[in-house]
Enzyme design. Sequence first.
Site, short mmCIF file in Angstrom:
data_model
loop_
_atom_site.label_atom_id
_atom_site.label_comp_id
_atom_site.label_asym_id
_atom_site.label_seq_id
_atom_site.Cartn_x
_atom_site.Cartn_y
_atom_site.Cartn_z
N GLU A 1 118.69 -22.22 -9.90
CA GLU A 1 119.78 -21.96 -10.84
C GLU A 1 120.83 -23.08 -10.87
O GLU A 1 121.21 -23.53 -11.94
CB GLU A 1 120.41 -20.60 -10.52
CG GLU A 1 119.51 -19.46 -10.99
CD GLU A 1 119.78 -18.14 -10.31
OE1 GLU A 1 120.79 -18.02 -9.59
OE2 GLU A 1 118.98 -17.21 -10.49
N LYS B 1 116.52 -7.66 -8.25
CA LYS B 1 116.45 -8.99 -7.67
C LYS B 1 116.88 -8.99 -6.21
O LYS B 1 116.48 -9.85 -5.44
CB LYS B 1 117.33 -9.93 -8.48
CG LYS B 1 117.11 -11.40 -8.21
CD LYS B 1 118.02 -12.21 -9.11
CE LYS B 1 117.95 -13.68 -8.83
NZ LYS B 1 118.90 -14.39 -9.72
N ASP C 1 127.77 -21.71 -7.62
CA ASP C 1 127.10 -20.66 -8.40
C ASP C 1 127.27 -19.31 -7.71
O ASP C 1 126.54 -18.98 -6.78
CB ASP C 1 125.61 -21.04 -8.52
CG ASP C 1 124.79 -19.98 -9.26
OD1 ASP C 1 125.36 -18.94 -9.63
OD2 ASP C 1 123.59 -20.20 -9.47
#
Lengths: 530, 184
Positions: free
Chosen positions: A173, A72, A195
């Site tokens: 997200e 990622k 996050d």
Amino acid sequence: MSDDIAVGIDLGTSYSAVAVVQDGAPQVIPNEWGERTHASVVSFLDDGTVLVGNNAKKNIITNAENTVYSAKRLIGRFYFSDEVKKAQAVMPYQILEGPNNAVRVQVRDKVFAVPEISALVLKEMKAIAETHLGREVKQAVVTCPAYFNDNQRQATKDAGRIAGLGVLRIINEPTAAALAYGFGKDIRQKICVYDLGGGTFDVSILEIGKDVFEVLSTAGDTYLGGDDFDDRIMAWLADDFLKRHGLDLRQNKYCLQMLKEAGERAKIEVGRDGTAQILVSGICQSPEGQVLDLKQKLDADQFNRMVMDLVQRTFKVCDEALQSARMTAGDIDAVILVGGPTRLPIVRQSVRHYFQKDPMVGIDPDEVVALGASIQASALLNRDAAVAGQASYLLDVTPLTLRVGTVGGYAEPIIDKNTPIPIEKSKTFTTSRDGQDRVKIRVYQGESKRAEQCELLGEFEFGGFRLGYRGEVQIQVTFEIDSNGIVNVSAADLETGQKTSTTISLSSGLSETDLQAAIDKNAELALAGH
Amino acid sequence: MDDKFLTEVQALAGAIDRLDYFAILKLPQTAGVAEIKAAYHRESRAYHPDRFAALPDPLLREAIGRIYRRINEAYTVLRDDAKRRKYVADITGPDRAAKLRFTEVDEAQVKEEQKRKVEQQFGQTPNGRKFYAAALADIQAQRWESAERSLRMALMYEPANAKFKEQLAFVEKSKPKADAFKIR
């Protein structure tokens, strides 16, 4: 079909999870061994099969060149970007340059685009869901960091397609996490989602009203995550080892992997117990043939000092998000923590100190994103919603300013960051030469006026409009950002309304033919252990 | 999904280019910030594309998409004070029909306007800024003569700056009246 089903997948840098809504309740799907999160690691075995998940993670050391992790961090990036350079230095697997400055990964004699690697992780998630549910799963909502740019989102979407999943939506997200927490139906409140993932950091400020989750602003750092905490411990261990034995563990990729694993374990231990005993026996051999062990003790104070600047960096991002939302930390009614590293006491304490509020921890920070994605997935399949309305609507924003390149290396803004999506905006271009038959524009995303400091999304070429003297023909170019945060560009002759042809002459993504080939290649690769 | 709603959506999607942003959000032009937000949430509940995502009719989804993109556009303009002021001036002016959408040109004008305001506030030339800052400090300390001198210097560099002129008038008014012919 009333028996349509769609799962929510949290495709993380280090760990992924899959969830589904059953009987109205979202739940994380465990694999056959009861594991609820799965390492985003893909290991290519000798027999031609592919191992994905926590078992593959063990192969990072034993089968290093053929095991790909943290894909990622590379997805949707250009080969010349800093992140790719950094990855090349530390990753044991081969990172090569592909066509159009794309990134390719070579494992054994096969070359993969990064979305193809992520597709294997998604395929594993799909397989886990199918085993658990006892039926085929064809659709999913996949999450990505809020601060991902168009290239990264497009690549994530491509990964879904390669894995044989219809990607209903790419959602952010933090937004997914807010959705999972639900919140009171009629209470207006302002929340902040903090996050901190394995490789990225995001903050979103949301205002929750009746049935709506409005994202007011979002900010992030795609180069900051739990991995950086590990790196600090690794650097400390390696320096210490160098001082004692005169050997640099970082020179050998095998030792580096052992070191990395030790670093990660120490981080988790110190977060949980306040102190960590590090012991890696036989990490390397001295020139005299003596086998050396790595032995150290790390306590909480020491660890906190090591990572304090990283934690402080997250609050710079929080400042930015609050400022965009025209708020101060005191205006926030609730704080949600997402991502494994938010378990660390140092992070929790700092968040509490910054917001002057105890963060909410009701849902496991590793699972909350997948749960939110599954809620969105089931909402998108709900056909009754058209009449009855939905329980919650996500009103999300674009994280980065969309720009077009102008003369002199500048990039002028078209759609500002934190604009609600989907949205469209037009800009008129004129020809600069007599009889010019095509117009080329370059589209960027970023916060700098200089084009070179922004991310290039692509170069579009418009043709097929009428010919005229310079300045006579006006082309209206429409930029659209869809609900996935993905940019679409189209153009028309302003006077006649005639659509012009559009060709993408430069792009980081996969072409349609590449995609088809990748889908076939992916279908051939069998997952081990299923 | 009844037919009435379908025809309504198609009609709205067709007529959307003739509506101004207030009409799209179903608001009066006097609406306040809270009302704009409430209207945006209300229209989102009605026209959010996710609500219709599972419907098979692509034409309907396309129409909904068109409407919702315009709702977002309306909200972005109306929630921003500077943009809203310009937009209201535009749609109440003679060119209303051509000004229903807030274009990049309008955007550039708003930015220009804001930039000018900031410059007026602090000066746009380095020397103008320097003398103006000195003058402000003098005013604070009530050194009127010195303030007047500084402001006149600043105005030499920026003769058109309205803020400077305003301050100068203020200084001239507040400065104690001295007898011009008195010899000390």
